[in-house]
Write an enzyme that holds these catalytic residues in place. Structure first.
Site, PDB file in Angstrom:
ATOM      1  N   GLU A 249      18.589 -18.857 -12.160  1.00 23.49           N
ATOM      2  CA  GLU A 249      17.652 -17.847 -12.670  1.00 23.49           C
ATOM      3  C   GLU A 249      18.307 -16.510 -12.948  1.00 23.49           C
ATOM      4  O   GLU A 249      18.074 -15.920 -13.987  1.00 23.49           O
ATOM      5  CB  GLU A 249      16.587 -17.558 -11.587  1.00 23.49           C
TER       6      GLU A 249
ATOM      7  N   GLU B   3      16.541 -24.473  -3.639  1.00 21.47           N
ATOM      8  CA  GLU B   3      16.189 -23.078  -3.872  1.00 21.47           C
ATOM      9  C   GLU B   3      17.443 -22.236  -4.186  1.00 21.47           C
ATOM     10  O   GLU B   3      17.410 -21.371  -5.068  1.00 21.47           O
ATOM     11  CB  GLU B   3      15.446 -22.527  -2.642  1.00 21.47           C
TER      12      GLU B   3
ATOM     13  N   LYS C 241       7.192 -13.214 -14.337  1.00 22.55           N
ATOM     14  CA  LYS C 241       6.860 -13.241 -12.913  1.00 22.55           C
ATOM     15  C   LYS C 241       5.724 -14.211 -12.639  1.00 22.55           C
ATOM     16  O   LYS C 241       5.677 -14.858 -11.608  1.00 22.55           O
ATOM     17  CB  LYS C 241       6.494 -11.820 -12.456  1.00 22.55           C
TER      18      LYS C 241
ATOM     19  N   LYS D  33      17.949 -20.101  -7.606  1.00 20.46           N
ATOM     20  CA  LYS D  33      18.252 -18.661  -7.634  1.00 20.46           C
ATOM     21  C   LYS D  33      19.498 -18.403  -8.478  1.00 20.46           C
ATOM     22  O   LYS D  33      19.545 -17.469  -9.256  1.00 20.46           O
ATOM     23  CB  LYS D  33      18.464 -18.099  -6.214  1.00 20.46           C
TER      24      LYS D  33
ATOM     25  N   TRP E 181      -3.099  -2.397  -1.605  1.00 20.85           N
ATOM     26  CA  TRP E 181      -2.776  -3.743  -2.061  1.00 20.85           C
ATOM     27  C   TRP E 181      -3.350  -4.649  -0.988  1.00 20.85           C
ATOM     28  O   TRP E 181      -2.845  -4.686   0.126  1.00 20.85           O
ATOM     29  CB  TRP E 181      -1.264  -3.909  -2.205  1.00 20.85           C
TER      30      TRP E 181
ATOM     31  N   CYS F  99       0.843  -1.195   0.000  1.00 25.85           N
ATOM     32  CA  CYS F  99       0.000   0.000   0.000  1.00 25.85           C
ATOM     33  C   CYS F  99       0.876   1.243   0.000  1.00 25.85           C
ATOM     34  O   CYS F  99       1.996   1.234   0.502  1.00 25.85           O
ATOM     35  CB  CYS F  99      -0.884   0.016   1.229  1.00 25.85           C
TER      36      CYS F  99
ATOM     37  N   ASN G  57      -1.534   2.142   6.249  1.00 15.73           N
ATOM     38  CA  ASN G  57      -0.768   0.961   5.834  1.00 15.73           C
ATOM     39  C   ASN G  57      -0.430   0.166   7.085  1.00 15.73           C
ATOM     40  O   ASN G  57      -0.176   0.764   8.130  1.00 15.73           O
ATOM     41  CB  ASN G  57       0.566   1.368   5.188  1.00 15.73           C
ATOM     42  N   GLY G  58      -0.349  -1.147   6.960  1.00 14.81           N
ATOM     43  CA  GLY G  58       0.024  -1.973   8.115  1.00 14.81           C
ATOM     44  C   GLY G  58      -1.131  -2.899   8.490  1.00 14.81           C
ATOM     45  O   GLY G  58      -2.069  -3.085   7.715  1.00 14.81           O
TER      46      GLY G  58
ATOM     47  N   HIS H  58      26.062 -40.884  -5.044  1.00 13.98           N
ATOM     48  CA  HIS H  58      25.313 -41.757  -5.957  1.00 13.98           C
ATOM     49  C   HIS H  58      25.354 -41.234  -7.390  1.00 13.98           C
ATOM     50  O   HIS H  58      24.468 -41.541  -8.185  1.00 13.98           O
ATOM     51  CB  HIS H  58      23.866 -41.907  -5.470  1.00 13.98           C
TER      52      HIS H  58
ATOM     53  N   ARG I  17       4.710   0.107  -7.222  1.00 17.27           N
ATOM     54  CA  ARG I  17       4.690  -0.828  -6.090  1.00 17.27           C
ATOM     55  C   ARG I  17       3.568  -1.847  -6.218  1.00 17.27           C
ATOM     56  O   ARG I  17       3.532  -2.817  -5.461  1.00 17.27           O
ATOM     57  CB  ARG I  17       4.468  -0.050  -4.782  1.00 17.27           C
TER      58      ARG I  17
HETATM   59  O1  M6R Z   1       3.398 -17.557  -8.385  1.00 18.28           O
HETATM   60  P1  M6R Z   1       3.923 -18.937  -8.055  1.00 18.28           P
HETATM   61  O2  M6R Z   1       4.496 -19.003  -6.699  1.00 18.28           O
HETATM   62  O3  M6R Z   1       2.899 -20.001  -8.298  1.00 18.28           O
HETATM   63  O4  M6R Z   1       5.081 -19.153  -9.103  1.00 18.28           O
HETATM   64  C1  M6R Z   1       5.719 -20.377  -9.215  1.00 18.28           C
HETATM   65  C2  M6R Z   1       6.997 -20.272 -10.008  1.00 18.28           C
HETATM   66  O5  M6R Z   1       6.717 -19.854 -11.317  1.00 18.28           O
HETATM   67  C3  M6R Z   1       7.980 -19.289  -9.368  1.00 18.28           C
HETATM   68  O6  M6R Z   1       8.269 -19.667  -8.056  1.00 18.28           O
HETATM   69  C4  M6R Z   1       9.284 -19.218 -10.156  1.00 18.28           C
HETATM   70  O7  M6R Z   1       9.967 -20.439 -10.042  1.00 18.28           O
HETATM   71  C5  M6R Z   1      10.121 -18.050  -9.673  1.00 18.28           C
HETATM   72  N1  M6R Z   1      10.690 -17.373 -10.802  1.00 18.28           N
HETATM   73  C6  M6R Z   1      11.213 -18.424  -8.753  1.00 18.28           C
HETATM   74  O8  M6R Z   1      12.064 -17.391  -8.425  1.00 18.28           O
END
Ligand code: M6R
Length: 602
Positions: A485, A478, A597, A482, A75, A2, A99-100, A501, A27
């Site tokens: 990506e 993860e 995204k 990262k 938001w 927000c 906000n909050g 293995h 935002r």
């Molecule tokens: O919106 P979601 O959490 O369902 O999205 C899932 C994946 O597309 C998302 O986590 C993607 O792997 C990201 N780019 C990871 O950083």
């Protein structure tokens, strides 16, 4: 997230409020509104949808109002995006934007309803408008002080009254800055909104109440009414940098927002006295007791959060868990007493939506963890746990992932308590430690320089390995995701025990290995295995660990906490490692190639 703006000065307030609100659009928001003083009354204009559309309505009305007003972009966190849930909220001749999260809003709502106030929205914020009105007898600052002394939770609030010569704002745990203009004063939740008007800003501190007059005059008081001194800061950022809060990328900003985001995820949900958690799961304790299984479906980073659930929920709640990548989900095998949990930050990922829809045909209970109020997933399930992290702009999920982990911790404790698998005392101990997590994450962020140096040293690597065991295996996956990506470095995430293995064949002196080493000692054998093949090992380990220095080449110490919560601390470490690697390589961190995204196609 927000956004708040406010203006008091010699100019017409409306155009300035709309302009500053548009500067907060980046935002993300779902509704917007303004409250402007007009002929001794407060005029409110608000709706779901775009600011530009609302501005057209304002212009069509002949741009009413005088030189004082407040504005907001919402938001949603409490109550879905809609006209009636949009801010400002009005009570008599007072309007507020907030906000909050007001944690005790239900209790305040009851009190105010008994006092004759009528509620028109589903939000927690509306209680603030009525509470201030209840205390208002001509001194707005006094009324705001009394009201916020009744409030538990977080707030940044701006208040305007038809009959007060000044605007009031206040903050606790939610940012608010004052802009000191030539002969006007401004308020915003974000410096970016103010830059065309002034570069002289005052950052409000928690517990401060500010009175802003229509000249340069401002007065800052504490909650007992004592006047405070303040310092003005000159901002030399350009507008792009200001939107990122001075950070070079949204991803780094969002990584740094994690302590705050975790506080929001926990806010109003934890009862330390009962050792329990309040969540909307859409089912009774009896129904929870009769569950036989939890099936988690998710994609990408959200799938990694789900994997942590597989280690966590059986121990906390005695329920077996399976986790499936949503695109591979086989709904046919679902049994009736299964709870299907969809985890998705956007709430719109096609693979996850389709799997959840299919699971309905099996007559199972369905639950979602998401960050977006009113997103598609919320319409497919019986209950939703919102992570309340605020919008995430960087394509790589960061704060929404740790928000999902936090939501899973809360869920596991709730399930454990409902099924009598955890005693109140066990629940209490887990919750007490959980509430320390935002502060512990901040200590990891404070190590960013140490992590940046390591990242830069290995930025030329052709391949990275991330290893972990138990709760930390999902974090190894993860970390590798990262690094792939945003730094485009081929990276493998492995359970430590799996190395021998097969993947050990890839380990050479040119393969840095990142070991998540805060949970159990077995990982040290895996560190030795790769060190024996010449690899350098960067270990995230608990401070004071007597042995880790002997096996790893570089140790980054993390604060001590329960092993399961250390997964969050390791996450922040690998996020920073990937970020600084990509930054060193000069890559487009917020928008990596080929990625979106939100993936709304199967
Ligand atoms: O919106 P979601 O959490 O369902 O999205 C899932 C994946 O597309 C998302 O986590 C993607 O792997 C990201 N780019 C990871 O950083």
């Amino acid at each position: 997230m927000c956004g708040i703006v406010a203006y008091i000065g010699p100019e017409k307030a409306g155009p300035i409020l709309f302009d500053t609100l548009k500067r907060l659009e980046y935002r993300g928001y779902d509704s917007a509104g303004v409250a402007i003083r007009s002929d001794g009354e407060i005029q409110v204009l608000k709706s779901a949808g775009r600011i530009g559309d609302l501005e057209k309505v304002y212009v069509g009305m002949g741009m009413p109002g005088d030189t004082v007003g407040i504005g907001h972009t919402r938001w949603a966190t409490h109550g879905k995006p809609s006209d009636k849930n949009a801010h400002p909220f009005i009570s008599g001749d007072i309007a507020i934007v907030h906000n909050g999260i007001i944690e005790n809003y239900l209790e305040l709502r009851d009190l105010l309803t008994q006092a004759g106030f009528e509620f028109k929205s589903e939000t927690d914020s509306e209680v603030l408008a009525h509470l201030i009105k209840m205390y208002y007898h001509g001194d707005l600052a006094d009324a705001v002080t009394k009201a916020i002394n009744r409030v538990e939770g977080s707030y940044a609030v701006a208040v305007v009254s038809a009959s007060s010569p000044y605007l009031v704002c206040a903050r606790k745990d939610s940012p608010l800055v004052l802009g000191i203009g030539k002969d006007a004063n401004y308020v915003a939740s974000d410096v970016a909104a103010l830059l065309p008007y002034t570069r002289d800003i005052v950052r409000m501190k928690d517990g401060e109440i500010v009175l802003l007059y229509g000249s340069k005059e401002i007065e800052i008081r504490d909650l007992s009414g004592i006047t405070q001194t303040f310092q003005t800061e000159k901002i030399d950022w350009n507008i792009d940098a200001a939107e990122r809060g001075g950070y070079p990328h949204f991803m780094l900003k969002e990584i740094h927002e994690q302590p705050r985001a975790l506080q929001e995820t926990f806010a109003g949900r934890i009862s330390e006295i009962d050792g329990d958690v309040q969540l909307d799961l859409g089912r009774t304790n009896e129904e929870i007791e009769s569950l036989e299984r939890v099936s988690i479906i998710a994609c990408g980073t959200s799938y990694h959060a789900g994997l942590l659930g597989k280690y966590l929920i059986p121990r906390a709640a005695g329920l077996p868990v399976d986790v499936e990548v949503a695109s591979e989900f086989q709904h046919i095998q679902l049994r009736p007493r299964t709870l299907v949990l969809g985890i998705t930050q956007s709430g719109e990922t096609a693979d996850t939506m389709i799997s959840l829809k299919k699971s309905k045909t099996c007559g199972v209970g369905r639950l979602a963890i998401t960050n977006v109020v009113g997103s598609t997933v919320t319409g497919l399930v019986d209950g939703t746990i919102y992570t309340r992290c605020g919008p995430e702009i960087g394509v790589a999920a960061t704060k929404t992932f740790t928000g999902q982990l936090a939501a899973l911790f809360l869920l596991a404790i709730r399930l454990g308590r409902a099924r009598n698998h955890l005693t109140p005392d066990q629940g209490r101990k887990m919750l007490v430690e959980l509430t320390r997590l935002p502060g512990l994450v901040q200590s990891v962020l404070d190590k960013r320089e140490e992590i940046r140096k390591v990242a830069e040293e290995y930025a030329g690597a052709g391949c990275y390995f991330f290893i972990g065991r138990d709760f930390l295996y999902p974090i190894a996956l993860e970390g590798a995701l990262k690094m792939k990506e945003i730094a485009y470095i081929p990276s493998e995430g492995y359970a430590g025990g799996e190395l021998k293995h097969g993947p050990l064949a890839l380990i050479t002196e040119k393969t840095p290995v990142v070991a998540m080493a805060t949970c159990g000692r077995k990982i040290q054998s895996n560190i030795k295995e790769v060190r024996a093949r010449g690899a350098d090992v960067i270990a995230f380990a608990t401070e004071g660990d007597p042995d880790i220095d002997k096996v790893a080449s570089t140790v980054i110490e993390l604060p001590r906490t329960r092993p399961v919560y250390s997964a969050v601390l390791c996450t922040v470490g690998v996020q920073l490692l990937a970020y600084y690697t990509a930054a060193k390589l000069g890559l487009p961190i917020d928008k990596p190639r080929n990625l979106a995204k939100c993936v709304t196609v199967e």
